[in-house]
Write a protein that holds these residues in place. Structure first.
Motif, PDB file in Angstrom:
ATOM      1  N   THR A  65       3.883 -10.513 -10.922  1.00  0.00           N
ATOM      2  CA  THR A  65       3.488 -11.035  -9.606  1.00  0.00           C
ATOM      3  C   THR A  65       2.608 -10.018  -8.888  1.00  0.00           C
ATOM      4  O   THR A  65       2.599  -8.826  -9.230  1.00  0.00           O
ATOM      5  N   VAL A  66       1.899 -10.496  -7.879  1.00  0.00           N
ATOM      6  CA  VAL A  66       1.127  -9.586  -7.023  1.00  0.00           C
ATOM      7  C   VAL A  66       2.070  -8.603  -6.340  1.00  0.00           C
ATOM      8  O   VAL A  66       1.749  -7.423  -6.180  1.00  0.00           O
ATOM      9  N   GLN A  67       3.243  -9.072  -5.947  1.00  0.00           N
ATOM     10  CA  GLN A  67       4.214  -8.198  -5.296  1.00  0.00           C
ATOM     11  C   GLN A  67       4.597  -7.026  -6.200  1.00  0.00           C
ATOM     12  O   GLN A  67       4.606  -5.871  -5.749  1.00  0.00           O
ATOM     13  N   GLN A  68       4.903  -7.305  -7.450  1.00  0.00           N
ATOM     14  CA  GLN A  68       5.251  -6.236  -8.386  1.00  0.00           C
ATOM     15  C   GLN A  68       4.104  -5.251  -8.544  1.00  0.00           C
ATOM     16  O   GLN A  68       4.313  -4.032  -8.586  1.00  0.00           O
ATOM     17  N   LEU A  69       2.894  -5.777  -8.637  1.00  0.00           N
ATOM     18  CA  LEU A  69       1.732  -4.906  -8.766  1.00  0.00           C
ATOM     19  C   LEU A  69       1.585  -4.019  -7.536  1.00  0.00           C
ATOM     20  O   LEU A  69       1.364  -2.811  -7.655  1.00  0.00           O
ATOM     21  N   ALA A  70       1.727  -4.606  -6.355  1.00  0.00           N
ATOM     22  CA  ALA A  70       1.569  -3.855  -5.108  1.00  0.00           C
ATOM     23  C   ALA A  70       2.607  -2.753  -4.988  1.00  0.00           C
ATOM     24  O   ALA A  70       2.296  -1.626  -4.569  1.00  0.00           O
ATOM     25  N   GLU A  71       3.832  -3.041  -5.376  1.00  0.00           N
ATOM     26  CA  GLU A  71       4.918  -2.076  -5.253  1.00  0.00           C
ATOM     27  C   GLU A  71       4.772  -0.901  -6.206  1.00  0.00           C
ATOM     28  O   GLU A  71       5.351   0.161  -5.977  1.00  0.00           O
ATOM     29  N   ASN A  72       3.996  -1.087  -7.266  1.00  0.00           N
ATOM     30  CA  ASN A  72       3.879  -0.062  -8.301  1.00  0.00           C
ATOM     31  C   ASN A  72       2.490   0.549  -8.410  1.00  0.00           C
ATOM     32  O   ASN A  72       2.167   1.179  -9.418  1.00  0.00           O
ATOM     33  N   SER A  73       1.669   0.399  -7.375  1.00  0.00           N
ATOM     34  CA  SER A  73       0.298   0.922  -7.414  1.00  0.00           C
ATOM     35  C   SER A  73      -0.006   1.734  -6.160  1.00  0.00           C
ATOM     36  O   SER A  73       0.540   1.476  -5.086  1.00  0.00           O
ATOM     37  N   ASP A  74      -0.895   2.704  -6.320  1.00  0.00           N
ATOM     38  CA  ASP A  74      -1.348   3.529  -5.188  1.00  0.00           C
ATOM     39  C   ASP A  74      -2.701   3.061  -4.663  1.00  0.00           C
ATOM     40  O   ASP A  74      -3.001   3.189  -3.482  1.00  0.00           O
ATOM     41  N   ILE A  75      -3.512   2.553  -5.574  1.00  0.00           N
ATOM     42  CA  ILE A  75      -4.833   2.015  -5.243  1.00  0.00           C
ATOM     43  C   ILE A  75      -4.870   0.601  -5.799  1.00  0.00           C
ATOM     44  O   ILE A  75      -4.538   0.396  -6.976  1.00  0.00           O
ATOM     45  N   ILE A  76      -5.236  -0.366  -4.988  1.00  0.00           N
ATOM     46  CA  ILE A  76      -5.241  -1.760  -5.436  1.00  0.00           C
ATOM     47  C   ILE A  76      -6.652  -2.325  -5.298  1.00  0.00           C
ATOM     48  O   ILE A  76      -7.245  -2.286  -4.222  1.00  0.00           O
ATOM     49  N   VAL A  77      -7.166  -2.813  -6.419  1.00  0.00           N
ATOM     50  CA  VAL A  77      -8.508  -3.398  -6.470  1.00  0.00           C
ATOM     51  C   VAL A  77      -8.363  -4.887  -6.728  1.00  0.00           C
ATOM     52  O   VAL A  77      -7.606  -5.299  -7.614  1.00  0.00           O
ATOM     53  N   SER A  78      -9.075  -5.698  -5.978  1.00  0.00           N
ATOM     54  CA  SER A  78      -9.036  -7.146  -6.198  1.00  0.00           C
ATOM     55  C   SER A  78     -10.429  -7.674  -6.464  1.00  0.00           C
ATOM     56  O   SER A  78     -11.403  -7.260  -5.839  1.00  0.00           O
TER      57      SER A  78
ATOM     58  N   GLY B  40       2.574 -11.032  -0.857  1.00  0.00           N
ATOM     59  CA  GLY B  40       1.264 -10.426  -1.020  1.00  0.00           C
ATOM     60  C   GLY B  40       1.232  -8.926  -0.828  1.00  0.00           C
ATOM     61  O   GLY B  40       2.242  -8.268  -0.533  1.00  0.00           O
ATOM     62  N   ILE B  41       0.042  -8.381  -0.980  1.00  0.00           N
ATOM     63  CA  ILE B  41      -0.167  -6.934  -0.987  1.00  0.00           C
ATOM     64  C   ILE B  41       0.172  -6.290   0.348  1.00  0.00           C
ATOM     65  O   ILE B  41       0.825  -5.240   0.397  1.00  0.00           O
ATOM     66  N   ILE B  42      -0.255  -6.888   1.452  1.00  0.00           N
ATOM     67  CA  ILE B  42      -0.023  -6.285   2.764  1.00  0.00           C
ATOM     68  C   ILE B  42       1.479  -6.111   3.033  1.00  0.00           C
ATOM     69  O   ILE B  42       1.908  -5.105   3.605  1.00  0.00           O
ATOM     70  N   ASN B  43       2.284  -7.059   2.588  1.00  0.00           N
ATOM     71  CA  ASN B  43       3.724  -6.992   2.841  1.00  0.00           C
ATOM     72  C   ASN B  43       4.488  -6.107   1.859  1.00  0.00           C
ATOM     73  O   ASN B  43       5.643  -5.758   2.118  1.00  0.00           O
ATOM     74  N   HIS B  44       3.844  -5.734   0.744  1.00  0.00           N
ATOM     75  CA  HIS B  44       4.624  -5.044  -0.289  1.00  0.00           C
ATOM     76  C   HIS B  44       4.004  -3.759  -0.835  1.00  0.00           C
ATOM     77  O   HIS B  44       4.684  -3.030  -1.565  1.00  0.00           O
ATOM     78  N   ALA B  45       2.772  -3.455  -0.496  1.00  0.00           N
ATOM     79  CA  ALA B  45       2.192  -2.183  -0.934  1.00  0.00           C
ATOM     80  C   ALA B  45       2.802  -1.046  -0.121  1.00  0.00           C
ATOM     81  O   ALA B  45       3.276  -1.230   1.000  1.00  0.00           O
ATOM     82  N   LYS B  46       2.769   0.144  -0.696  1.00  0.00           N
ATOM     83  CA  LYS B  46       3.341   1.312  -0.027  1.00  0.00           C
ATOM     84  C   LYS B  46       2.436   1.789   1.109  1.00  0.00           C
ATOM     85  O   LYS B  46       1.222   1.648   1.035  1.00  0.00           O
ATOM     86  N   SER B  47       3.040   2.349   2.134  1.00  0.00           N
ATOM     87  CA  SER B  47       2.255   2.979   3.196  1.00  0.00           C
ATOM     88  C   SER B  47       1.417   4.085   2.560  1.00  0.00           C
ATOM     89  O   SER B  47       1.888   4.827   1.701  1.00  0.00           O
ATOM     90  N   GLY B  48       0.164   4.178   2.967  1.00  0.00           N
ATOM     91  CA  GLY B  48      -0.739   5.157   2.380  1.00  0.00           C
ATOM     92  C   GLY B  48      -1.551   4.620   1.227  1.00  0.00           C
ATOM     93  O   GLY B  48      -2.429   5.315   0.697  1.00  0.00           O
ATOM     94  N   SER B  49      -1.303   3.378   0.836  1.00  0.00           N
ATOM     95  CA  SER B  49      -2.053   2.773  -0.261  1.00  0.00           C
ATOM     96  C   SER B  49      -3.509   2.520   0.143  1.00  0.00           C
ATOM     97  O   SER B  49      -3.819   2.311   1.317  1.00  0.00           O
ATOM     98  N   PHE B  50      -4.378   2.536  -0.854  1.00  0.00           N
ATOM     99  CA  PHE B  50      -5.787   2.211  -0.651  1.00  0.00           C
ATOM    100  C   PHE B  50      -6.064   0.835  -1.243  1.00  0.00           C
ATOM    101  O   PHE B  50      -5.693   0.556  -2.391  1.00  0.00           O
ATOM    102  N   LEU B  51      -6.711  -0.025  -0.480  1.00  0.00           N
ATOM    103  CA  LEU B  51      -7.007  -1.388  -0.908  1.00  0.00           C
ATOM    104  C   LEU B  51      -8.521  -1.576  -0.965  1.00  0.00           C
ATOM    105  O   LEU B  51      -9.221  -1.290   0.007  1.00  0.00           O
ATOM    106  N   ILE B  52      -9.010  -2.059  -2.108  1.00  0.00           N
ATOM    107  CA  ILE B  52     -10.447  -2.277  -2.278  1.00  0.00           C
ATOM    108  C   ILE B  52     -10.657  -3.728  -2.699  1.00  0.00           C
ATOM    109  O   ILE B  52     -10.398  -4.090  -3.851  1.00  0.00           O
TER     110      ILE B  52
END
Length: 302
Positions: free
Chosen positions: A59-72, A89-101
């Motif tokens: 899922t996108v959630q699993q990816l977000a929780e396990n990544s530091d930089i996320i590219v879409s 989605g990514i905004i609700n589950h990525a770590k604080s400090g993550s980079f989104l591209i």
């Protein structure tokens, strides 16, 4: 930014969307030595990446929780909305400090929304649409147009360097998408000219391949003339960039132009022609398939 940002040496990259261009882009990051998490709606589209060592996330959630930089790199603005702002989605589950591209061609207003929502969660977002098609993606020489905070851009340039050669910071959030609209507007009218030139060459009894040798390096020269006209003449209409996605881009550009009170008659004509082409069953063909419309019209008028 109050603090100097940096990416970790062992950063894990999440990549969402492994279509015509995304597969090659994710592959370059994998070859660069990064641990790459992959999510795409159709898993078999990522098979070659998984065989090369990428990690599948269900899922996108699993990816977000396990990544530091996320590219879409997805298809439509609605897809961007879903993967970033959905419940899982990514905004609700990525770590604080993550980079989104987000490298999808999307709307400038959506890019600004993503920037603000990310910032509120302690994340940093760039809009970074690309140009160069399937060939540019395969050869890692995409043009990348970037909007967001310049400090964040500077931090992420080493990642972007694995994907493209012409990487330009354009300004605040949404500026990358506005620049991509300029790119698509220029291509739209140019594609009409390329198709008409090739149809004229053929109709007048010239050898279109020989004509290309004369005009491709002159004042008429363009990327589309050099790269897509040969595909037209070879009846190669496989997608480097889908007709349906080009129509999406032109729709976004027309909407933004209307908001600014800007007249774009060339863009309106190009969109109407591509919509006619799509109605004839060519929505999943490459943009060079517009040539088919000209050859069919020429046959009718003969």
């Amino acid at each position: 930014m109050k603090t100097l940002l940096a990416i970790k040496q062992n950063s894990k990259i999440g990549f969402v969307g492994t279509g015509v261009m995304g597969k090659s882009m994710a592959g370059h990051l994998l070859m660069a030595g990064y641990e790459v998490n992959i999510y795409t709606r159709t898993k078999n589209k990522a098979e070659s990446l998984l065989n090369a060592g990428a990690v599948w996330r269900e899922t996108v959630q699993q990816l977000a929780e396990n990544s530091d930089i996320i590219v879409s790199m997805v298809g439509y603005p609605k897809d961007v909305e879903e993967i970033y702002f959905g419940e899982h989605g990514i905004i609700n589950h990525a770590k604080s400090g993550s980079f989104l591209i987000d490298m999808t061609t999307s709307s400038p207003s959506l890019a600004a929304k993503l920037y603000q929502e990310a910032l509120a969660k302690g994340m940093y977002a760039l809009d970074a649409p690309v140009s160069g098609g399937d060939v540019g993606a395969k050869e890692a020489r995409l043009a990348i147009m970037v909007g967001g905070d310049e400090e964040v851009f500077n931090v992420l340039v080493p990642i972007l360097n694995y994907l493209g050669k012409n990487i330009v910071y354009q300004g605040k959030a949404g500026a990358g998408q506005h620049t991509k609209m300029c790119n698509q507007i220029a291509i739209a009218s140019n594609m009409i000219g390329v198709c008409e030139a090739m149809a004229y060459a053929q109709k007048s009894g010239l050898n279109p391949d020989t004509v290309l040798k004369s005009i491709a390096s002159g004042a008429a020269g363009s990327w589309s003339l050099s790269n897509l006209a040969p595909r037209m003449l070879a009846n190669d209409f496989a997608p480097g960039f889908y007709v349906k996605h080009f129509i999406k881009d032109m729709t976004i550009a027309l909407g933004a132009a209307k908001e600014m009170g800007l007249l774009t008659p060339g863009l309106e004509l190009a969109k109407s022609l591509y919509e006619k082409l799509a109605a004839e069953g060519e929505e999943n063909s490459g943009t060079q398939s517009l040539y088919k419309l000209y050859t069919s019209l020429s046959s009718v008028n003969s």
